[in-house]
Design a protein around this motif. Structure first.
Motif, PDB file in Angstrom:
ATOM      1  N   GLU A 203     -22.427   0.999  -5.223  1.00 45.59           N
ATOM      2  CA  GLU A 203     -22.534   0.164  -6.426  1.00 45.59           C
ATOM      3  C   GLU A 203     -21.667   0.746  -7.553  1.00 45.59           C
ATOM      4  OE1 GLU A 203     -26.249  -1.214  -9.368  1.00 45.59           O
ATOM      5  OE2 GLU A 203     -26.327   0.725  -8.359  1.00 45.59           O
ATOM      6  N   LEU A 204     -21.658   2.076  -7.620  1.00 46.10           N
ATOM      7  CA  LEU A 204     -20.926   2.779  -8.672  1.00 46.10           C
ATOM      8  C   LEU A 204     -19.412   2.572  -8.528  1.00 46.10           C
ATOM      9  CD1 LEU A 204     -21.675   4.623 -10.968  1.00 46.10           C
ATOM     10  CD2 LEU A 204     -21.598   6.560  -9.398  1.00 46.10           C
TER      11      LEU A 204
ATOM     12  N   LYS B 172     -15.661   2.079 -19.755  1.00 49.19           N
ATOM     13  CA  LYS B 172     -15.863   1.455 -18.441  1.00 49.19           C
ATOM     14  C   LYS B 172     -15.721  -0.076 -18.554  1.00 49.19           C
ATOM     15  CE  LYS B 172     -18.908   5.245 -16.936  1.00 49.19           C
ATOM     16  NZ  LYS B 172     -20.217   5.580 -16.321  1.00 49.19           N
TER      17      LYS B 172
ATOM     18  N   PHE C  77     -26.845   4.883  -4.794  1.00 45.62           N
ATOM     19  CA  PHE C  77     -26.129   3.956  -5.673  1.00 45.62           C
ATOM     20  C   PHE C  77     -24.611   4.177  -5.664  1.00 45.62           C
ATOM     21  CE2 PHE C  77     -27.786   7.517  -8.189  1.00 45.62           C
ATOM     22  CZ  PHE C  77     -26.628   8.012  -8.765  1.00 45.62           C
TER      23      PHE C  77
ATOM     24  N   THR D  61     -27.077  10.302 -19.790  1.00 47.73           N
ATOM     25  CA  THR D  61     -26.574   9.412 -18.733  1.00 47.73           C
ATOM     26  C   THR D  61     -27.337   8.087 -18.688  1.00 47.73           C
ATOM     27  OG1 THR D  61     -26.036  11.367 -17.428  1.00 47.73           O
ATOM     28  CG2 THR D  61     -26.131   9.273 -16.246  1.00 47.73           C
TER      29      THR D  61
ATOM     30  N   HIS E 138     -19.102  13.808  -6.382  1.00 43.84           N
ATOM     31  CA  HIS E 138     -20.348  14.582  -6.510  1.00 43.84           C
ATOM     32  C   HIS E 138     -21.588  13.695  -6.320  1.00 43.84           C
ATOM     33  CE1 HIS E 138     -19.514  12.915 -10.484  1.00 43.84           C
ATOM     34  NE2 HIS E 138     -20.740  13.204 -10.892  1.00 43.84           N
ATOM     35  N   LEU E 139     -21.390  12.373  -6.273  1.00 37.27           N
ATOM     36  CA  LEU E 139     -22.527  11.447  -6.121  1.00 37.27           C
ATOM     37  C   LEU E 139     -22.477  10.720  -4.777  1.00 37.27           C
ATOM     38  CD1 LEU E 139     -22.408   9.978  -9.756  1.00 37.27           C
ATOM     39  CD2 LEU E 139     -24.013  11.677  -8.887  1.00 37.27           C
TER      40      LEU E 139
ATOM     41  N   ARG F 168     -19.508  14.654 -25.280  1.00 43.52           N
ATOM     42  CA  ARG F 168     -20.744  14.406 -24.525  1.00 43.52           C
ATOM     43  C   ARG F 168     -21.915  14.159 -25.480  1.00 43.52           C
ATOM     44  NH1 ARG F 168     -20.810  13.864 -18.760  1.00 43.52           N
ATOM     45  NH2 ARG F 168     -22.773  15.001 -18.682  1.00 43.52           N
TER      46      ARG F 168
ATOM     47  N   ASN G 145     -23.279   2.146 -18.511  1.00 41.46           N
ATOM     48  CA  ASN G 145     -23.491   2.988 -19.697  1.00 41.46           C
ATOM     49  C   ASN G 145     -22.212   3.166 -20.533  1.00 41.46           C
ATOM     50  OD1 ASN G 145     -22.183   4.733 -17.999  1.00 41.46           O
ATOM     51  ND2 ASN G 145     -23.895   6.159 -17.759  1.00 41.46           N
TER      52      ASN G 145
ATOM     53  N   LEU H 223     -28.818   1.747 -16.189  1.00 44.21           N
ATOM     54  CA  LEU H 223     -27.858   2.325 -15.244  1.00 44.21           C
ATOM     55  C   LEU H 223     -27.470   1.286 -14.189  1.00 44.21           C
ATOM     56  CD1 LEU H 223     -29.377   5.869 -14.607  1.00 44.21           C
ATOM     57  CD2 LEU H 223     -27.158   5.347 -15.662  1.00 44.21           C
ATOM     58  N   PRO H 224     -26.241   1.324 -13.672  1.00 43.69           N
ATOM     59  CA  PRO H 224     -25.214   2.332 -13.969  1.00 43.69           C
ATOM     60  C   PRO H 224     -24.371   1.966 -15.186  1.00 43.69           C
ATOM     61  CG  PRO H 224     -24.388   0.862 -12.272  1.00 43.69           C
ATOM     62  CD  PRO H 224     -25.782   0.371 -12.625  1.00 43.69           C
TER      63      PRO H 224
ATOM     64  N   ARG I 108     -24.262   5.493 -25.824  1.00 43.94           N
ATOM     65  CA  ARG I 108     -25.125   4.880 -24.809  1.00 43.94           C
ATOM     66  C   ARG I 108     -26.449   4.433 -25.413  1.00 43.94           C
ATOM     67  NH1 ARG I 108     -23.640   9.416 -20.225  1.00 43.94           N
ATOM     68  NH2 ARG I 108     -21.799   8.367 -19.370  1.00 43.94           N
TER      69      ARG I 108
ATOM     70  N   TYR J 141     -16.165  10.117  -8.318  1.00 40.82           N
ATOM     71  CA  TYR J 141     -17.619  10.184  -8.153  1.00 40.82           C
ATOM     72  C   TYR J 141     -18.022  10.937  -6.883  1.00 40.82           C
ATOM     73  CZ  TYR J 141     -18.207   6.955 -12.075  1.00 40.82           C
ATOM     74  OH  TYR J 141     -18.225   6.378 -13.330  1.00 40.82           O
TER      75      TYR J 141
ATOM     76  N   HIS K 130     -17.428   6.919 -19.846  1.00 43.76           N
ATOM     77  CA  HIS K 130     -17.430   8.168 -19.081  1.00 43.76           C
ATOM     78  C   HIS K 130     -16.830   9.265 -19.947  1.00 43.76           C
ATOM     79  CE1 HIS K 130     -16.406  11.324 -16.257  1.00 43.76           C
ATOM     80  NE2 HIS K 130     -15.202  11.303 -16.793  1.00 43.76           N
ATOM     81  N   ALA K 131     -17.369  10.468 -19.848  1.00 43.95           N
ATOM     82  CA  ALA K 131     -16.759  11.622 -20.518  1.00 43.95           C
ATOM     83  C   ALA K 131     -16.871  12.839 -19.607  1.00 43.95           C
ATOM     84  CB  ALA K 131     -17.460  11.893 -21.850  1.00 43.95           C
TER      85      ALA K 131
HETATM   86  N1  LIG Z   1     -27.609   3.066 -10.594  1.00 41.96           N
HETATM   87  C1  LIG Z   1     -27.545   4.359 -10.956  1.00 41.96           C
HETATM   88  N2  LIG Z   1     -26.399   4.849 -11.478  1.00 41.96           N
HETATM   89  C2  LIG Z   1     -26.359   6.153 -11.860  1.00 41.96           C
HETATM   90  C3  LIG Z   1     -27.480   7.020 -11.731  1.00 41.96           C
HETATM   91  N3  LIG Z   1     -27.127   8.259 -12.178  1.00 41.96           N
HETATM   92  C4  LIG Z   1     -25.860   8.151 -12.583  1.00 41.96           C
HETATM   93  N4  LIG Z   1     -25.392   6.886 -12.395  1.00 41.96           N
HETATM   94  C5  LIG Z   1     -24.041   6.375 -12.711  1.00 41.96           C
HETATM   95  O1  LIG Z   1     -23.099   7.343 -12.263  1.00 41.96           O
HETATM   96  C6  LIG Z   1     -22.298   7.797 -13.357  1.00 41.96           C
HETATM   97  C7  LIG Z   1     -21.911   9.255 -13.152  1.00 41.96           C
HETATM   98  O2  LIG Z   1     -23.086  10.036 -13.135  1.00 41.96           O
HETATM   99  P1  LIG Z   1     -23.083  11.528 -13.695  1.00 41.96           P
HETATM  100  O3  LIG Z   1     -21.721  12.114 -13.591  1.00 41.96           O
HETATM  101  O4  LIG Z   1     -24.227  12.228 -13.066  1.00 41.96           O
HETATM  102  O5  LIG Z   1     -23.497  11.258 -15.248  1.00 41.96           O
HETATM  103  P2  LIG Z   1     -22.656  11.481 -16.585  1.00 41.96           P
HETATM  104  O6  LIG Z   1     -21.767  12.678 -16.434  1.00 41.96           O
HETATM  105  O7  LIG Z   1     -23.572  11.404 -17.738  1.00 41.96           O
HETATM  106  O8  LIG Z   1     -21.791  10.146 -16.628  1.00 41.96           O
HETATM  107  P3  LIG Z   1     -20.223  10.007 -16.594  1.00 41.96           P
HETATM  108  O9  LIG Z   1     -19.736  10.428 -17.960  1.00 41.96           O
HETATM  109  O10 LIG Z   1     -20.024   8.518 -16.341  1.00 41.96           O
HETATM  110  O11 LIG Z   1     -19.700  10.877 -15.481  1.00 41.96           O
HETATM  111  C8  LIG Z   1     -23.182   7.536 -14.588  1.00 41.96           C
HETATM  112  O12 LIG Z   1     -22.443   7.427 -15.782  1.00 41.96           O
HETATM  113  C9  LIG Z   1     -23.826   6.216 -14.210  1.00 41.96           C
HETATM  114  O13 LIG Z   1     -22.938   5.126 -14.440  1.00 41.96           O
HETATM  115  C10 LIG Z   1     -28.693   6.470 -11.160  1.00 41.96           C
HETATM  116  O14 LIG Z   1     -29.707   7.153 -10.999  1.00 41.96           O
HETATM  117  N5  LIG Z   1     -28.664   5.138 -10.818  1.00 41.96           N
END
Ligand SMILES: Nc1nc2c(ncn2[C@@H]2O[C@H](COP(=O)(O)OP(=O)(O)OP(=O)(O)O)[C@@H](O)[C@H]2O)c(=O)[nH]1
Ligand SMILES: [Mg+2]
Length: 134
Positions: free
Chosen positions: A60-61, A9, A57, A91, A51-52, A85, A112, A109-110, A102, A49, A115-116
């Motif tokens: 911001e993401l 990232k 957030f 995460t 799914h989020l 992973r 980290n 967060l966010p 990480r 993203y 991404h994987a």
């Molecule tokens: N600020 C904030 N960012 C979050 C939070 N949860 C996830 N994120 C961000 O959203 C990304 C995607 O979330 P997920 O797909 O649920 O987590 P993940 O699979 O471990 O991460 P990725 O490998 O990046 O997809 C994370 O890697 C973080 O950068 C949260 O609670 N707060």
């Protein structure tokens, strides 16, 4: 043999951690079979993203992942999705064990570092999203 998609990232690239991150996958015994620098477009970020989308957030993401150059790779090997992973860690950097990417390089967060993909199906979709059809 399985394929997964990895992205260093923007803050990982800015901090000069591309080699450090990719070296961990190579040392594990996985193969990097595609590699590119690029920028994530807002459209790609919103899809990536999706799914989020309902999370507070989300904005911001999308801003974060589109904020600078990223490094993208396809990593291959037996159970590549799960191995990668495991090497990436939880995460939330607060919960990521020391020894994971990480756990070693991120604090909150966010941000980290990496991404994987979370499944072989996501990997296929993400490889197509960021590398195009091959
Ligand atoms: N600020 C904030 N960012 C979050 C939070 N949860 C996830 N994120 C961000 O959203 C990304 C995607 O979330 P997920 O797909 O649920 O987590 P993940 O699979 O471990 O991460 P990725 O490998 O990046 O997809 C994370 O890697 C973080 O950068 C949260 O609670 N707060
Ligand atoms: Mg994810």
């Amino acid at each position: 043999m399985e394929r997964t998609f990895v992205m260093v990232k923007p803050e990982g690239v800015a901090r000069g951690l591309i080699g450090e991150v990719l070296a961990r996958f190579e040392r594990k015994g996985l193969k990097i079979t595609r590699l590119a620098m690029g920028r994530v477009t807002t459209e790609q970020a919103e899809e990536h993203y999706a799914h989020l989308r309902e999370k507070p957030f989300f904005g911001e993401l999308v801003e974060y992942i589109t904020s600078g150059p990223v490094a993208m790779a396809v990593v291959e090997g037996p159970d590549a999705v799960r191995h990668v992973r495991n090497l990436v860690g939880a995460t939330n950097p607060l919960e990521a064990a020391p020894g994971t990417i990480r756990g070693d390089f991120a604090v909150e967060l966010p941000y980290n570092i990496v991404h994987a993909s979370d499944s072989p199906e996501s990997a296929a979709a993400e490889i197509e999203r960021f590398f195009g059809r091959s």
